[in-house]
Design an enzyme around this catalytic site. Structure first.
Site, short mmCIF file in Angstrom:
data_model
loop_
_atom_site.label_atom_id
_atom_site.label_comp_id
_atom_site.label_asym_id
_atom_site.label_seq_id
_atom_site.Cartn_x
_atom_site.Cartn_y
_atom_site.Cartn_z
N ASN A 162 -13.49 0.80 5.80
CA ASN A 162 -13.31 -0.44 5.12
C ASN A 162 -12.94 -1.62 6.09
OD1 ASN A 162 -10.34 -2.03 4.77
ND2 ASN A 162 -9.90 0.26 5.25
N PHE A 178 -7.41 -7.93 4.80
CA PHE A 178 -5.91 -8.36 4.09
C PHE A 178 -6.23 -9.35 2.59
CE2 PHE A 178 -2.80 -8.12 7.85
CZ PHE A 178 -2.95 -6.42 7.73
N SER A 225 -3.89 -3.77 11.56
CA SER A 225 -5.27 -3.42 10.88
C SER A 225 -6.28 -3.85 11.83
CB SER A 225 -5.23 -4.38 9.71
OG SER A 225 -6.60 -4.66 9.13
N ASN A 242 -9.17 -5.18 10.95
CA ASN A 242 -10.10 -6.22 9.98
C ASN A 242 -9.70 -7.66 10.19
OD1 ASN A 242 -11.49 -3.86 9.56
ND2 ASN A 242 -10.03 -3.39 7.98
N THR A 243 -8.68 -7.90 10.75
CA THR A 243 -7.87 -9.41 11.04
C THR A 243 -8.04 -9.68 12.46
OG1 THR A 243 -6.48 -9.27 9.14
CG2 THR A 243 -6.04 -10.84 10.88
N LYS A 289 3.76 -0.20 11.28
CA LYS A 289 2.62 0.44 11.19
C LYS A 289 1.55 0.20 12.51
CE LYS A 289 -0.70 2.24 8.04
NZ LYS A 289 -1.12 2.11 6.47
N ASN A 293 -2.87 3.53 11.67
CA ASN A 293 -3.72 2.89 10.73
C ASN A 293 -5.14 3.56 10.83
OD1 ASN A 293 -4.79 0.94 9.17
ND2 ASN A 293 -3.24 -0.38 9.91
#
Length: 416
Positions: free
Chosen positions: A146, A150, A238, A240-241, A278, A308
């Site tokens: 994925n 966010f 994460s 993805n940021t 996390k 994560n």
């Protein structure tokens, strides 16, 4: 009546062997509209429809739940004491399943084996996240990639939804909203012996190099959401940021965590939420673990979630001869975080390392790759107090956590 009881029982084989494959078949596209050159609704749409159906059934009084006896609830060997709460099992749903605080009660309802639910990630301001498609299935290995980034309704809308739960609970039990928030007996989850964790993050537009702005993002989330949480999870991991993982550097992390811990003490509820951070499975060097652990101890954070999703692409995902060409394409071409059973070895390794590094200073939560009771017990053996899952439920259906709890009980009772 018999069919109703069968379908609404999460233990029924229909959920794993019919509902899950049917959703995958119906929503087999890529979430880019056909008129825009895509294949139509895909994995993300299946996720949305599944949650909406779960919510609708619950609201109509037909909520899916694990019927029958739950012998694992009586097993002292499975019980966990966490932050002053006596939980019946160590099992938890990790963030990503209910991103927007839409499905809390239906998810708790599916099984008493679920002791903790983590929602989010929730950002201060609403944001769309990354362009679609941004969720990809690797079904041969029961994995997912994925790159949501966010996507969030924002802290204000999430707070309204969380407050509405408190108000409805208060009305049902003849209490005021204030009495619920001031109770030392009612957890923020509003379910006995179960906890609600709210994961928070920064907005994409907030530069990670501007620490004052970064702290404001997280503090804003604490101020708006802290009163509705048993646990607040600070996501700095994460993939993805852009730039988010740089916040795991010792100086930045301890500054951010200290600001969050200080703000939590002002949360408008009697029992203040605990702060948990996390971390990434890709920050796995000796120096990384020592620095992150030092920041946790410096700030007085209560726990760490290990870990994560990963940006690494272990070739084991492609080991099966049944792997399709589309899975190979996704594996090699799509960016984002990989989750699934392949993460288990790295998760277990990091859980053990963080447990040794932190000692009694913080609780370790295991997250990544569990598929059965044996995996959970191994994570517990390595030092985890809570063990979280999400991808396993995507492929196994709503009976996932009940099945695992049953397996755990059989193993601790001397079975296999």
């Amino acid at each position: 009546m018999g069919r109703y009881l069968y379908f609404t029982d999460t233990r029924s084989a229909v959920h794993k062997y019919q509902v899950v494959p049917l959703l995958r078949w119906i929503y087999s596209g890529d979430d880019v509209p056909v008129d825009a050159g895509g294949k139509g609704s895909g994995a993300e749409k299946a996720h949305e429809v599944g949650l909406k159906a779960l919510r609708a059934l619950y609201d109509l009084g037909f909520g899916l739940r694990e019927r029958g006896t739950h012998e694992y609830l009586e097993s002292e060997k499975l019980g966990v004491e966490l932050f002053g709460h006596n939980l019946k099992t160590p099992l938890a749903i990790s963030a990503g399943l209910d991103k927007h605080a839409e499905c809390i009660d239906p998810l708790f309802n599916i099984s008493p084996a679920i002791s903790l639910l983590e929602i989010g990630c929730i950002t201060p301001l609403p944001q769309e996240g990354n362009p679609k498609p941004r969720m990809f299935r690797l079904p041969t290995s029961n994995s997912i990639i994925n790159c949501y980034g966010f996507n969030s309704v924002g802290a204000d809308i999430a707070a309204v939804r969380l407050r509405d739960r408190v108000r409805r609970y208060a009305l049902k039990h003849g209490l005021t909203e204030r009495e619920v928030l001031d109770s030392t007996e009612i957890p923020a989850s509003l379910w006995p012996n179960r906890l609600l964790a709210v994961q928070i993050g920064k907005n994409k537009a907030t530069a990670e190099t501007d620490m004052e702005a970064v702290k404001r993002d997280y503090i804003t989330c604490v101020e708006k959401l802290g009163r509705y949480a048993d646990i607040l999870v600070v996501n700095v991991s994460s993939p993805n940021t852009p730039g988010l993982r740089s916040l795991q550097k010792r100086e930045s992390l301890q500054e951010l965590l200290a600001a969050v811990v200080l703000t939590v003490q002002k949360a408008d509820r009697r029992v203040k939420p605990k702060v948990v951070v996390k971390v990434s499975p890709d920050s796995d060097s000796v120096e990384d673990v020592k620095d992150i652990s030092a920041a946790i101890k410096f700030a007085g954070v209560a726990g760490v979630i290990v870990a994560n999703t990963t940006v690494k692409r272990p070739l084991k995902v492609l080991a099966s001869p049944q792997v399709s060409e589309e899975e190979k394409r996704v594996f090699h071409k799509e960016i984002g975080g990989l989750s699934g059973p392949v993460l288990l070895p790295k998760m277990l390794e990091l859980v053990e390392r963080y447990s040794k590094e932190l000692g009694d200073n913080a609780v370790v939560f295991a997250s990544g790759g569990i598929t059965n009771g044996k995996d959970v017990l191994e994570a517990r053996k390595r030092g985890a107090k809570i063990v979280m899952g999400y991808t396993g439920m995507v492929y196994d259906g709503v009976g996932f956590f009940g099945r695992i709890a049953g397996e755990m009980k059989r193993i601790v009772d001397g079975g296999k």
